[in-house]
Design a protein around this motif. Structure first.
Motif, PDB file in Angstrom:
ATOM      1  N   THR A 193       0.833  -1.205   0.000  1.00  0.00           N
ATOM      2  CA  THR A 193       0.000   0.000   0.000  1.00  0.00           C
ATOM      3  C   THR A 193       0.864   1.251   0.000  1.00  0.00           C
ATOM      4  O   THR A 193       0.602   2.212  -0.739  1.00  0.00           O
ATOM      5  CB  THR A 193      -0.935   0.010   1.231  1.00  0.00           C
ATOM      6  N   VAL A 194       1.918   1.250   0.822  1.00  0.00           N
ATOM      7  CA  VAL A 194       2.844   2.385   0.849  1.00  0.00           C
ATOM      8  C   VAL A 194       3.547   2.529  -0.496  1.00  0.00           C
ATOM      9  O   VAL A 194       3.690   3.644  -1.022  1.00  0.00           O
ATOM     10  CB  VAL A 194       3.860   2.221   1.991  1.00  0.00           C
ATOM     11  N   ASN A 195       3.986   1.427  -1.075  1.00  0.00           N
ATOM     12  CA  ASN A 195       4.615   1.490  -2.403  1.00  0.00           C
ATOM     13  C   ASN A 195       3.663   2.060  -3.442  1.00  0.00           C
ATOM     14  O   ASN A 195       4.059   2.823  -4.335  1.00  0.00           O
ATOM     15  CB  ASN A 195       5.076   0.098  -2.830  1.00  0.00           C
ATOM     16  N   THR A 196       2.396   1.695  -3.331  1.00  0.00           N
ATOM     17  CA  THR A 196       1.394   2.171  -4.285  1.00  0.00           C
ATOM     18  C   THR A 196       1.184   3.673  -4.175  1.00  0.00           C
ATOM     19  O   THR A 196       1.120   4.387  -5.183  1.00  0.00           O
ATOM     20  CB  THR A 196       0.050   1.438  -4.076  1.00  0.00           C
ATOM     21  N   VAL A 197       1.071   4.195  -2.949  1.00  0.00           N
ATOM     22  CA  VAL A 197       0.826   5.631  -2.803  1.00  0.00           C
ATOM     23  C   VAL A 197       2.044   6.437  -3.241  1.00  0.00           C
ATOM     24  O   VAL A 197       1.905   7.532  -3.812  1.00  0.00           O
ATOM     25  CB  VAL A 197       0.405   5.981  -1.358  1.00  0.00           C
ATOM     26  N   ILE A 198       3.247   5.913  -3.017  1.00  0.00           N
ATOM     27  CA  ILE A 198       4.449   6.602  -3.497  1.00  0.00           C
ATOM     28  C   ILE A 198       4.438   6.664  -5.019  1.00  0.00           C
ATOM     29  O   ILE A 198       4.714   7.711  -5.619  1.00  0.00           O
ATOM     30  CB  ILE A 198       5.721   5.901  -2.987  1.00  0.00           C
ATOM     31  N   SER A 199       4.099   5.546  -5.645  1.00  0.00           N
ATOM     32  CA  SER A 199       4.042   5.496  -7.113  1.00  0.00           C
ATOM     33  C   SER A 199       2.985   6.444  -7.668  1.00  0.00           C
ATOM     34  O   SER A 199       3.223   7.169  -8.637  1.00  0.00           O
ATOM     35  CB  SER A 199       3.761   4.064  -7.566  1.00  0.00           C
ATOM     36  N   LYS A 200       1.819   6.477  -7.040  1.00  0.00           N
ATOM     37  CA  LYS A 200       0.733   7.336  -7.514  1.00  0.00           C
ATOM     38  C   LYS A 200       1.071   8.816  -7.357  1.00  0.00           C
ATOM     39  O   LYS A 200       0.694   9.642  -8.194  1.00  0.00           O
ATOM     40  CB  LYS A 200      -0.560   7.026  -6.750  1.00  0.00           C
ATOM     41  N   ASN A 227       7.405  16.364   3.052  1.00  0.00           N
ATOM     42  CA  ASN A 227       6.519  15.277   2.636  1.00  0.00           C
ATOM     43  C   ASN A 227       6.561  14.155   3.673  1.00  0.00           C
ATOM     44  O   ASN A 227       7.640  13.734   4.090  1.00  0.00           O
ATOM     45  CB  ASN A 227       6.948  14.706   1.277  1.00  0.00           C
ATOM     46  N   VAL A 228       5.386  13.674   4.085  1.00  0.00           N
ATOM     47  CA  VAL A 228       5.339  12.552   5.022  1.00  0.00           C
ATOM     48  C   VAL A 228       4.297  11.539   4.560  1.00  0.00           C
ATOM     49  O   VAL A 228       3.354  11.889   3.849  1.00  0.00           O
ATOM     50  CB  VAL A 228       4.996  13.003   6.467  1.00  0.00           C
ATOM     51  N   ILE A 229       4.482  10.305   4.973  1.00  0.00           N
ATOM     52  CA  ILE A 229       3.514   9.241   4.705  1.00  0.00           C
ATOM     53  C   ILE A 229       2.810   8.888   6.004  1.00  0.00           C
ATOM     54  O   ILE A 229       3.447   8.797   7.063  1.00  0.00           O
ATOM     55  CB  ILE A 229       4.206   7.987   4.132  1.00  0.00           C
ATOM     56  N   CYS A 230       1.508   8.711   5.922  1.00  0.00           N
ATOM     57  CA  CYS A 230       0.714   8.225   7.055  1.00  0.00           C
ATOM     58  C   CYS A 230       0.047   6.921   6.618  1.00  0.00           C
ATOM     59  O   CYS A 230      -0.608   6.889   5.571  1.00  0.00           O
ATOM     60  CB  CYS A 230      -0.351   9.236   7.453  1.00  0.00           C
ATOM     61  N   ALA A 231       0.233   5.847   7.390  1.00  0.00           N
ATOM     62  CA  ALA A 231      -0.306   4.548   6.990  1.00  0.00           C
ATOM     63  C   ALA A 231      -0.759   3.761   8.207  1.00  0.00           C
ATOM     64  O   ALA A 231      -0.272   3.962   9.324  1.00  0.00           O
ATOM     65  CB  ALA A 231       0.743   3.750   6.209  1.00  0.00           C
ATOM     66  N   ILE A 269      13.036   4.929   4.708  1.00  0.00           N
ATOM     67  CA  ILE A 269      12.427   6.205   5.078  1.00  0.00           C
ATOM     68  C   ILE A 269      12.396   6.282   6.606  1.00  0.00           C
ATOM     69  O   ILE A 269      12.039   5.304   7.260  1.00  0.00           O
ATOM     70  CB  ILE A 269      10.982   6.315   4.529  1.00  0.00           C
ATOM     71  N   PRO A 270      12.780   7.400   7.197  1.00  0.00           N
ATOM     72  CA  PRO A 270      12.690   7.521   8.659  1.00  0.00           C
ATOM     73  C   PRO A 270      11.299   7.121   9.153  1.00  0.00           C
ATOM     74  O   PRO A 270      10.290   7.641   8.659  1.00  0.00           O
ATOM     75  CB  PRO A 270      12.986   9.001   8.906  1.00  0.00           C
ATOM     76  N   PHE A 271      11.267   6.218  10.108  1.00  0.00           N
ATOM     77  CA  PHE A 271      10.015   5.585  10.529  1.00  0.00           C
ATOM     78  C   PHE A 271       9.656   5.972  11.955  1.00  0.00           C
ATOM     79  O   PHE A 271      10.469   5.856  12.867  1.00  0.00           O
ATOM     80  CB  PHE A 271      10.174   4.067  10.426  1.00  0.00           C
ATOM     81  N   ILE A 272       8.430   6.455  12.144  1.00  0.00           N
ATOM     82  CA  ILE A 272       7.919   6.778  13.465  1.00  0.00           C
ATOM     83  C   ILE A 272       6.705   5.886  13.707  1.00  0.00           C
ATOM     84  O   ILE A 272       5.628   6.122  13.158  1.00  0.00           O
ATOM     85  CB  ILE A 272       7.539   8.269  13.594  1.00  0.00           C
ATOM     86  N   THR A 319      11.022   8.526  -3.395  1.00  0.00           N
ATOM     87  CA  THR A 319      11.188   8.088  -2.004  1.00  0.00           C
ATOM     88  C   THR A 319      12.214   8.942  -1.271  1.00  0.00           C
ATOM     89  O   THR A 319      12.062   9.212  -0.071  1.00  0.00           O
ATOM     90  CB  THR A 319      11.627   6.608  -1.976  1.00  0.00           C
ATOM     91  N   SER A 320      13.235   9.377  -1.984  1.00  0.00           N
ATOM     92  CA  SER A 320      14.297  10.184  -1.370  1.00  0.00           C
ATOM     93  C   SER A 320      13.787  11.543  -0.877  1.00  0.00           C
ATOM     94  O   SER A 320      14.441  12.196  -0.069  1.00  0.00           O
ATOM     95  CB  SER A 320      15.426  10.402  -2.370  1.00  0.00           C
ATOM     96  N   GLU A 321      12.623  11.971  -1.347  1.00  0.00           N
ATOM     97  CA  GLU A 321      12.077  13.263  -0.948  1.00  0.00           C
ATOM     98  C   GLU A 321      10.998  13.138   0.131  1.00  0.00           C
ATOM     99  O   GLU A 321      10.371  14.134   0.498  1.00  0.00           O
ATOM    100  CB  GLU A 321      11.511  13.997  -2.171  1.00  0.00           C
ATOM    101  N   ILE A 322      10.783  11.913   0.614  1.00  0.00           N
ATOM    102  CA  ILE A 322       9.837  11.717   1.716  1.00  0.00           C
ATOM    103  C   ILE A 322      10.619  11.766   3.023  1.00  0.00           C
ATOM    104  O   ILE A 322      11.539  10.972   3.233  1.00  0.00           O
ATOM    105  CB  ILE A 322       9.087  10.384   1.556  1.00  0.00           C
ATOM    106  N   ASP A 323      10.276  12.698   3.869  1.00  0.00           N
ATOM    107  CA  ASP A 323      11.075  12.975   5.058  1.00  0.00           C
ATOM    108  C   ASP A 323      10.860  11.975   6.183  1.00  0.00           C
ATOM    109  O   ASP A 323      11.792  11.681   6.939  1.00  0.00           O
ATOM    110  CB  ASP A 323      10.781  14.388   5.561  1.00  0.00           C
ATOM    111  N   CYS A 324       9.646  11.481   6.357  1.00  0.00           N
ATOM    112  CA  CYS A 324       9.401  10.500   7.403  1.00  0.00           C
ATOM    113  C   CYS A 324       8.064   9.810   7.174  1.00  0.00           C
ATOM    114  O   CYS A 324       7.266  10.227   6.327  1.00  0.00           O
ATOM    115  CB  CYS A 324       9.453  11.128   8.799  1.00  0.00           C
ATOM    116  N   MET A 325       7.839   8.773   7.941  1.00  0.00           N
ATOM    117  CA  MET A 325       6.644   7.971   7.786  1.00  0.00           C
ATOM    118  C   MET A 325       6.061   7.654   9.165  1.00  0.00           C
ATOM    119  O   MET A 325       6.774   7.226  10.077  1.00  0.00           O
ATOM    120  CB  MET A 325       6.990   6.675   7.038  1.00  0.00           C
ATOM    121  N   PHE A 326       4.746   7.889   9.315  1.00  0.00           N
ATOM    122  CA  PHE A 326       4.019   7.546  10.540  1.00  0.00           C
ATOM    123  C   PHE A 326       3.135   6.347  10.225  1.00  0.00           C
ATOM    124  O   PHE A 326       2.291   6.420   9.325  1.00  0.00           O
ATOM    125  CB  PHE A 326       3.146   8.710  10.998  1.00  0.00           C
ATOM    126  N   ALA A 327       3.314   5.260  10.958  1.00  0.00           N
ATOM    127  CA  ALA A 327       2.531   4.062  10.648  1.00  0.00           C
ATOM    128  C   ALA A 327       2.331   3.220  11.897  1.00  0.00           C
ATOM    129  O   ALA A 327       3.139   3.255  12.838  1.00  0.00           O
ATOM    130  CB  ALA A 327       3.219   3.227   9.565  1.00  0.00           C
TER     131      ALA A 327
END
Length: 375
Positions: A103-110, A172-176, A142-145, A115-123
């Protein structure tokens, strides 16, 4: 010589701390990250709500769901649906890790954001020590919180990610978030092999994952406010009646948000809770009415939306971290993009318990976090 050195050191320190030079000195040795923010930062309004003066954009979302969810009324909104709960893995836990990873790979692709420009990920997820998200995302680089708010985890991530962005710590951050019916039943209730009957108040944990990318730049939808919730415990002890345990927390956050912002239910096109299900939804409507808030006309719940109660025999509806995560990332995000909804109050609810606390006779504390999302 030691006296001369002491004087020199003192002079250097005084020079560095002088108001004329200290800013340049600090910026030389501790450069500020290149983050795009406005002049005004986030601010607290009212009792416990945070207003984002540079509201983050939800750039894109992705969702993957299991076979039960793929037969429900929202099937067409999900990016991928699975034919079985294992998805080629040997255990349900490994399957859940794979689901959140893809799912995370999919949202990055979309999103088109490297990936290098995503600063951190909350999951986070529901399993002990959040192993689904940590194992599934360990190769992301990706830095993971890791976060845990039970079924409120997805919106908790939205709130924390927005704080990072508006506070200048990230662009840029990912929430999952993820959950899995089989792994959750095994951990919190009974192994499926026992074939235990489930009471009508019980809910069906959603198998799936939702993920979103928040950014400091973009044209919306925007996260404008975050109202973190308080722990509310009304003494409910039935692990098969989560809706009743979590509804009071949803009410507390709902009222706090309205009081803090000066808004009322009619401000929003939709007020959506995370996974109160049919039982909790009705309780919240009644409780809100007693406090002077009529939410009946524009309120619904992700646990009600994701399944057809009668056709799918899901009793009180859906639950789990993925309930709010997949319904928002699939259905609600589409409604915002098409501007069928322009203002949503998303309140994710969680039951802060585990199997040990239940076996020891503890009550079930509830939590609810809210974000205001506007186009």
């Amino acid at each position: 010589t030691s006296g001369t050195g002491q004087k020199c050191l003192t002079k250097n320190i005084e020079f560095c701390l002088n108001s004329t030079y200290s800013d340049k000195f600090m910026r030389h040795f501790w450069p500020v990250p290149d983050v795009s923010i406005g002049d005004d930062f986030l601010e607290k309004v009212g009792k416990q709500t945070i207003k984002f003066n540079n509201p983050p954009t939800i750039v894109d979302c992705a969702s993957i769901v299991g076979p039960k969810e793929s037969q429900g009324p929202l099937a067409k909104y999900f990016d991928q649906t699975l034919d079985d709960e294992f998805w080629g893995e040997k255990t349900w836990e490994k399957a859940e890790s794979k689901i959140i990873k893809e799912t995370v790979n999919t949202v990055i692709s979309k999103s088109g954001i490297p990936t290098s420009e995503i600063d951190c990920m909350f999951a986070g997820d529901l399993l002990n020590q959040c192993i689904s998200s940590s194992f599934g995302l360990r190769d992301s680089n990706i830095p993971f919180i890791g976060i845990f708010g039970a079924c409120s985890t997805f919106v908790e991530g939205f709130g924390l990610g927005s704080i990072f962005i508006d506070g200048g710590a990230a662009n840029n951050v990912i929430c999952a978030a993820s959950s899995h019916f089989c792994s959750a039943e095994k951990q919190f209730r009974f192994p499926l092999e026992l074939g235990n009957q489930r009471p009508q108040s019980s809910q069906w944990t959603v198998t799936g994952s939702g993920a979103a990318i928040l950014s400091s730049s973009g044209t919306g939808p925007f996260i404008t406010h975050f109202t973190p919730g308080r722990i509310i415990d009304m003494g409910i002890k039935d692990a098969n009646n989560m809706g009743a345990a979590m509804a009071p927390a949803a009410l507390d956050t709902l009222i706090t948000h309205f009081n803090d912002t000066g808004r009322n239910p009619s401000y929003y096109d939709a007020i959506i809770t995370g996974d109160l299900g049919h039982v909790g939804k009705e309780i919240l409507i009644e409780l809100a009415q007693t406090k002077g808030f009529n939410i009946k006309t524009n309120y619904n719940d992700c646990g009600v939306l994701i399944f057809d109660k009668e056709a799918q025999d899901t009793h009180a509806g859906g639950s789990g971290c993925a309930c709010c995560g997949t319904v928002f990332s699939g259905y609600l995000f589409n409604m915002l993009q098409t501007k069928k909804y322009k203002k949503i109050l998303l309140i994710a609810t969680g039951a802060l318990m585990n199997s040990t606390s239940t076996q020891q006779g503890e009550s079930i504390p509830g939590i609810a976090h809210a974000v205001s999302i506007e186009v």
